[in-house]
Design a protein around this motif. Sequence first.
Motif, PDB file in Angstrom:
ATOM      1  N   SER A 168       0.846  -1.201   0.000  1.00  0.00           N
ATOM      2  CA  SER A 168       0.000   0.000   0.000  1.00  0.00           C
ATOM      3  C   SER A 168       0.878   1.246   0.000  1.00  0.00           C
ATOM      4  O   SER A 168       2.009   1.244   0.498  1.00  0.00           O
ATOM      5  CB  SER A 168      -0.921   0.018   1.230  1.00  0.00           C
ATOM      6  N   LYS A 169       0.335   2.326  -0.559  1.00  0.00           N
ATOM      7  CA  LYS A 169       1.091   3.569  -0.690  1.00  0.00           C
ATOM      8  C   LYS A 169       1.227   4.307   0.639  1.00  0.00           C
ATOM      9  O   LYS A 169       2.174   5.057   0.838  1.00  0.00           O
ATOM     10  CB  LYS A 169       0.423   4.484  -1.713  1.00  0.00           C
ATOM     11  N   ASP A 170       0.255   4.107   1.549  1.00  0.00           N
ATOM     12  CA  ASP A 170       0.287   4.878   2.801  1.00  0.00           C
ATOM     13  C   ASP A 170       1.064   4.180   3.912  1.00  0.00           C
ATOM     14  O   ASP A 170       2.047   4.698   4.424  1.00  0.00           O
ATOM     15  CB  ASP A 170      -1.137   5.209   3.267  1.00  0.00           C
TER      16      ASP A 170
ATOM     17  N   ASP B 188      -8.983   3.507  -2.134  1.00  0.00           N
ATOM     18  CA  ASP B 188      -8.558   3.302  -3.518  1.00  0.00           C
ATOM     19  C   ASP B 188      -7.299   4.080  -3.873  1.00  0.00           C
ATOM     20  O   ASP B 188      -6.458   3.597  -4.636  1.00  0.00           O
ATOM     21  CB  ASP B 188      -9.687   3.703  -4.475  1.00  0.00           C
ATOM     22  N   ASP B 189      -7.161   5.283  -3.327  1.00  0.00           N
ATOM     23  CA  ASP B 189      -5.995   6.097  -3.695  1.00  0.00           C
ATOM     24  C   ASP B 189      -4.697   5.584  -3.089  1.00  0.00           C
ATOM     25  O   ASP B 189      -3.619   6.074  -3.409  1.00  0.00           O
ATOM     26  CB  ASP B 189      -6.221   7.570  -3.319  1.00  0.00           C
ATOM     27  N   GLN B 190      -4.792   4.579  -2.181  1.00  0.00           N
ATOM     28  CA  GLN B 190      -3.593   3.994  -1.590  1.00  0.00           C
ATOM     29  C   GLN B 190      -3.305   2.591  -2.146  1.00  0.00           C
ATOM     30  O   GLN B 190      -2.347   1.945  -1.746  1.00  0.00           O
ATOM     31  CB  GLN B 190      -3.742   3.909  -0.061  1.00  0.00           C
TER      32      GLN B 190
ATOM     33  N   GLU C 241      -1.531   1.013  -8.409  1.00  0.00           N
ATOM     34  CA  GLU C 241      -2.319   1.351  -9.596  1.00  0.00           C
ATOM     35  C   GLU C 241      -2.698   0.124 -10.430  1.00  0.00           C
ATOM     36  O   GLU C 241      -3.829   0.014 -10.901  1.00  0.00           O
ATOM     37  CB  GLU C 241      -1.527   2.350 -10.462  1.00  0.00           C
TER      38      GLU C 241
END
Length: 613
Positions: free
Chosen positions: A395-397, A439-441, A444
Amino acid sequence: MRAKHFLLCNCNTQKKYRQKPNKNEVAAIQKSGELSVPIELTIKQLSEVLLHGCNCRASAVKGSSQKEFISQQLIALDVDNKNESTKHMLEHPLLPEEALKKVRQKGLEPFLIYQTHSSSEKWLRYRMLFYLSEPITDIKLAKEATEKLVGVLGSDGAIGYGDTCVTNPCQILFGTHYKEPLYCNYDAVNDVEDILRLPSLNSRDLKPKKPKAIKTNANIEAIKRHDAEYLRNKLGSRDPIICHSYSEFYEYVQHLDMSELLELEEKKSFTCILDDCSDQKPSANIFITEYGIWKYHCFKCKRNLNILQLIQKLGSFESAYQSYQFIQKIYNIEMVESEWVKQTRYDLNDIARQLSGDEFDEQCPTASKNIRNARTTLLQIVTIAQQTVSDERKSKDSGELVFSISSRQIAKAINKPQPKVQNYLKILIYHKIIRIVPDDQVPEHMLQRALRYAKSNRHICFYSIKSFVIDHLESVEERGISWKANNYKVKGISYEMFYRAEGYEVAAELYPNSSKKKIDTDIINKTPTKASDKRTEILMEITIELIAEQGFCTEKQILRQIESQKRFMDRQLQRSISEIMTANNLVKVRANKVLKAKYHIQTKGYPIIIIKA
């Protein structure tokens, strides 16, 4: 003034390749979804991006499979100058000017001819692109137009029939590192009707006849005797292919060319190659699924196998690990796990260990009781997560592992009704054991793939699991105590139940995709409906009256006062009971002997009652 001819196709105008992508890169292209969105380009713009090494599809598709075909206005012909029987270069290769003369004799004109990545000074290979006067929206007509155009050159054996772009409109067309075209004419337009009126030369008639596949061959025998060295010399990559996890390795292997591994020239209707199948007629075939995965199917023995399963069956491997090692040796695959992958796999194993023993129960006694029915669901989630560990799923976060699961998938695995599993997921999310990843984390490529395969525009949720370190377990237990204090029950689980008891923030944590609503042009936080507020008022009035009359009440007594819609009001009571009790300073307790005597309770046992705090 020169007219601009536009077409719609799937094209990536950013990523450039200096050589033909290898199998690993092709699998990554398919998986990333970078060629899953159609865009509009002029034929000149398309030519420029191809000559700079970018890739495209001949058609416009919403995704990557033929099932999602939209239209096609581009036909590609590959001139490989290869004898399909010997696989060697033709003695008299077809030069571009000769190919151009042949198509012009039929009134056709390509807008671009370019050398492919595989072309060299000794062996000329090139691609001819034809622009159609109008897009073809029927995939059968698109295939027919392609086959008829192939027939213009096919009688000379110049077309490389092994290239599935001849019949598959969704096949990837690779660009080139040769920046100068062999020929271009951006005014070239070909009438669709003219092409469809060409002689009906079936592509099978154009191919040199091949013998039917036999029961065995050198490659199949090498698999049976576990001769990885022999197969590696024929199929392996000189440079090692790096996989950072077994899930990444599994994904890569699923997309390996099964026909090349088995050395089968015919992909359809050949005799089954499995020793325990008594197939006498051609009953077997290999094919690629819509997800790009190779499959072996035999109608005689009813087997449907992926490449790993087929190798295990042919080689009589007694362990999955041995078959994995065998494939790694053949294709020169190296497993290089990052520290994050090792750590994540260790953490997941530790979670499974704690749940299977007494450790979790000791550290989180209240939470453990609350999730007792959801425990099997949680163990299944951990199993799913263990199978997906890969650096590409971070995950991005928080840097935690991201994975997607569906309640239907879990329900089937643990043999439980889907509605129950849906409630169990909410219990686990509330207790902070699993977390919904916004979704934003989400990486892609995972998000794009989910959007591509989501049915009926339904949202696919992504989750993560935090390591069961002591600090986190303490926060899990805090939520367990909160669950009990708010008198939550599985029957009442809903956005409204959590909203009424703990407010918007907690409710939105469990229901992020239904926590907002639109009024005109404004997006606002979702609140309970006026109808549910009215039902809650009725239940609150009944509760207050009963306590005023007898000093206590039970939930059953409250519902007995309802004249209609008792089942509906029962659910509402479970959603509103915490709010009702907080607003009136009430508590739930078990009636002991002292309380039974005080309130003159005559029932047997020690019921749960609601009284003033």
